[in-house]
Scaffold this active site. Structure first.
Site, PDB file in Angstrom:
ATOM      1  N   HIS A  12      -2.313   9.424 -10.285  1.00 28.17           N
ATOM      2  CA  HIS A  12      -3.179   9.189 -11.465  1.00 28.17           C
ATOM      3  C   HIS A  12      -4.419   8.370 -11.077  1.00 28.17           C
ATOM      4  O   HIS A  12      -4.867   7.503 -11.837  1.00 28.17           O
ATOM      5  CB  HIS A  12      -2.373   8.517 -12.584  1.00 28.17           C
ATOM      6  CG  HIS A  12      -1.789   7.177 -12.230  1.00 28.17           C
ATOM      7  ND1 HIS A  12      -0.532   6.783 -12.629  1.00 28.17           N
ATOM      8  CD2 HIS A  12      -2.290   6.117 -11.530  1.00 28.17           C
ATOM      9  CE1 HIS A  12      -0.298   5.553 -12.189  1.00 28.17           C
ATOM     10  NE2 HIS A  12      -1.353   5.124 -11.516  1.00 28.17           N
ATOM     11  N   HIS A  59      -1.827  -0.536 -16.455  1.00 30.30           N
ATOM     12  CA  HIS A  59      -2.424  -1.381 -15.413  1.00 30.30           C
ATOM     13  C   HIS A  59      -3.079  -2.596 -16.064  1.00 30.30           C
ATOM     14  O   HIS A  59      -4.293  -2.768 -15.988  1.00 30.30           O
ATOM     15  CB  HIS A  59      -3.435  -0.588 -14.599  1.00 30.30           C
ATOM     16  CG  HIS A  59      -2.882   0.639 -13.920  1.00 30.30           C
ATOM     17  ND1 HIS A  59      -2.582   1.797 -14.599  1.00 30.30           N
ATOM     18  CD2 HIS A  59      -2.568   0.880 -12.637  1.00 30.30           C
ATOM     19  CE1 HIS A  59      -2.109   2.701 -13.745  1.00 30.30           C
ATOM     20  NE2 HIS A  59      -2.094   2.172 -12.549  1.00 30.30           N
ATOM     21  N   HIS A 193       0.079   4.194  -1.346  1.00 29.59           N
ATOM     22  CA  HIS A 193      -1.177   3.457  -1.477  1.00 29.59           C
ATOM     23  C   HIS A 193      -0.977   1.957  -1.557  1.00 29.59           C
ATOM     24  O   HIS A 193       0.012   1.483  -2.086  1.00 29.59           O
ATOM     25  CB  HIS A 193      -2.107   3.976  -2.572  1.00 29.59           C
ATOM     26  CG  HIS A 193      -1.716   3.902  -4.026  1.00 29.59           C
ATOM     27  ND1 HIS A 193      -0.550   4.380  -4.540  1.00 29.59           N
ATOM     28  CD2 HIS A 193      -2.417   3.440  -5.090  1.00 29.59           C
ATOM     29  CE1 HIS A 193      -0.543   4.229  -5.851  1.00 29.59           C
ATOM     30  NE2 HIS A 193      -1.666   3.647  -6.230  1.00 29.59           N
ATOM     31  N   GLU A 240       4.841   2.835  -7.531  1.00 26.42           N
ATOM     32  CA  GLU A 240       4.613   3.709  -8.695  1.00 26.42           C
ATOM     33  C   GLU A 240       5.493   4.960  -8.626  1.00 26.42           C
ATOM     34  O   GLU A 240       5.775   5.586  -9.647  1.00 26.42           O
ATOM     35  CB  GLU A 240       3.132   4.126  -8.775  1.00 26.42           C
ATOM     36  CG  GLU A 240       2.208   2.985  -9.177  1.00 26.42           C
ATOM     37  CD  GLU A 240       0.750   3.422  -9.368  1.00 26.42           C
ATOM     38  OE1 GLU A 240      -0.005   2.663  -9.974  1.00 26.42           O
ATOM     39  OE2 GLU A 240       0.357   4.513  -8.892  1.00 26.42           O
TER      40      GLU A 240
HETATM   41  C1  DHB Z   1      -6.106   3.647  -7.273  1.00 29.74           C
HETATM   42  C2  DHB Z   1      -4.882   4.267  -7.518  1.00 29.74           C
HETATM   43  C3  DHB Z   1      -4.113   3.906  -8.613  1.00 29.74           C
HETATM   44  O1  DHB Z   1      -2.909   4.446  -8.895  1.00 29.74           O
HETATM   45  C4  DHB Z   1      -4.581   2.978  -9.496  1.00 29.74           C
HETATM   46  O2  DHB Z   1      -3.840   2.719 -10.586  1.00 29.74           O
HETATM   47  C5  DHB Z   1      -5.797   2.329  -9.268  1.00 29.74           C
HETATM   48  C6  DHB Z   1      -6.559   2.683  -8.159  1.00 29.74           C
HETATM   49  C7  DHB Z   1      -6.945   4.013  -6.111  1.00 29.74           C
HETATM   50  O3  DHB Z   1      -6.474   4.690  -5.208  1.00 29.74           O
HETATM   51  O4  DHB Z   1      -8.116   3.658  -6.084  1.00 29.74           O
HETATM   52 FE    FE Z   2      -1.864   3.291 -10.615  1.00 27.64          FE
END
Ligand code: DHB
Ligand code: FE
Length: 280
Positions: A12, A59, A193, A240
């Site tokens: 997302h 978030h 990530h 996540e």
């Molecule tokens: C990014 C990914 C995410 O899931 C998020 O909530 C905020 C930023 C990113 O990769 O920049």
């Molecule tokens: Fe996220």
């Protein structure tokens, strides 16, 4: 009766939402990312869900450090888009399904999972980006949505197994709702990530590939993966991915994988996307 027909899992990433909103999906950087969703947009036109039960994480948009529900179910008539940082995206208001949401809350809480009832809740990119990826840019969203927020932002997150078992309870709830509805369940977030600290930008494609394989064919084993393993192997925000397990728990054990997509990079993140159908 209501029926769970399909599950969708997708990252997302907010920058994907911005690329859609700013008309940049055809640019060299973004083209290979959005190509992975061409199939999905056609598929969902044919599969026409009445309701999407959408598992995502807030978030710090609807919930800040004052109140942190581990699991919150949106029971309102509608949910306004909002976001931290850049503010709300230009997307339609999300229409809920209060009757089904209340039925699920009743059934799942009596099934020993403690949910927070949210009768007013703004929804952020965790929900709106997957909607845009699947439905494009319509004037109104073509189905109702029940937002289901999972805390993976503030320690401690729920375990993968808790999420998987919760998915099974959500399935039992949907199966007993006395109205003919085509219901899909979506899980969003991931894949590898890490957005901050010395490991920012960490991608572990090997972990992601194994996760995708096990997710489809061996979810019972995958559900046992401790939360620290997600963070250690695939970055702090890879946690996540436990939200995908809510979706997997709500699907049949034996599913058909109709679409799989993986791409690096998009923003700081690996993009992962699966579509599963129940055979029954
Ligand atoms: C990014 C990914 C995410 O899931 C998020 O909530 C905020 C930023 C990113 O990769 O920049
Ligand atoms: Fe996220």
């Amino acid at each position: 009766m209501a029926k769970v027909t399909a599950g969708v899992a997708t990252s997302h990433i907010p920058a994907m939402g911005a690329a859609i909103d700013l008309g940049k999906t055809g640019e060299d950087y973004w083209k290979p990312v959005f190509e992975g969703y061409e199939f999905s947009k056609k598929w969902i036109k044919d599969s026409k869900p009445d309701v999407v039960f959408l598992v995502y994480n807030d978030h710090a948009t609807a919930f800040d450090l004052k109140t942190i529900p581990t699991f919150a179910i949106g029971c309102a008539d509608e949910f306004q888009p909002a976001d931290e940082g850049w503010g709300p995206r230009p997307v339609p208001v999300v229409k809920g399904h209060p009757e089904l949401a209340s039925h699920i809350a009743q059934s799942v809480i009596q099934d020993d999972f403690d949910l927070t009832i949210a009768n007013e809740m703004e929804v952020d990119h965790g929900l709106s980006v997957p909607m845009s990826l699947m439905f494009g840019q319509p004037e109104e969203w073509p189905c109702k949505v029940i937002p289901f927020a999972v805390n993976v932002v503030v320690f401690p997150p729920p375990s993968g197994n808790r999420c998987y078992q919760l998915g099974k309870a959500i399935r039992r709830a949907i199966d007993t709702f006395d109205e003919d509805l085509n219901v899909q369940i979506w899980g969003t977030g991931g894949m590898s990530h890490q957005l901050q600290g010395p490991r920012a930008g960490l991608i572990n494609s090997e972990f992601d590939a194994k996760f995708l394989d096990s997710f489809v064919s061996n979810p019972d084993e995958l559900a046992k993966l401790p939360h620290l393993e997600y963070m250690r192997n695939a970055g702090s925000e890879a946690i996540e991915l436990v939200m995908w397990l809510v979706m997997r728990g709500a699907m049949d054990d034996d599913v058909e994988q109709v679409h799989r997509f993986y791409h690096v990079p998009a923003s700081n993140t690996a993009v992962g996307h699966l579509i599963l159908e129940n055979r029954t």
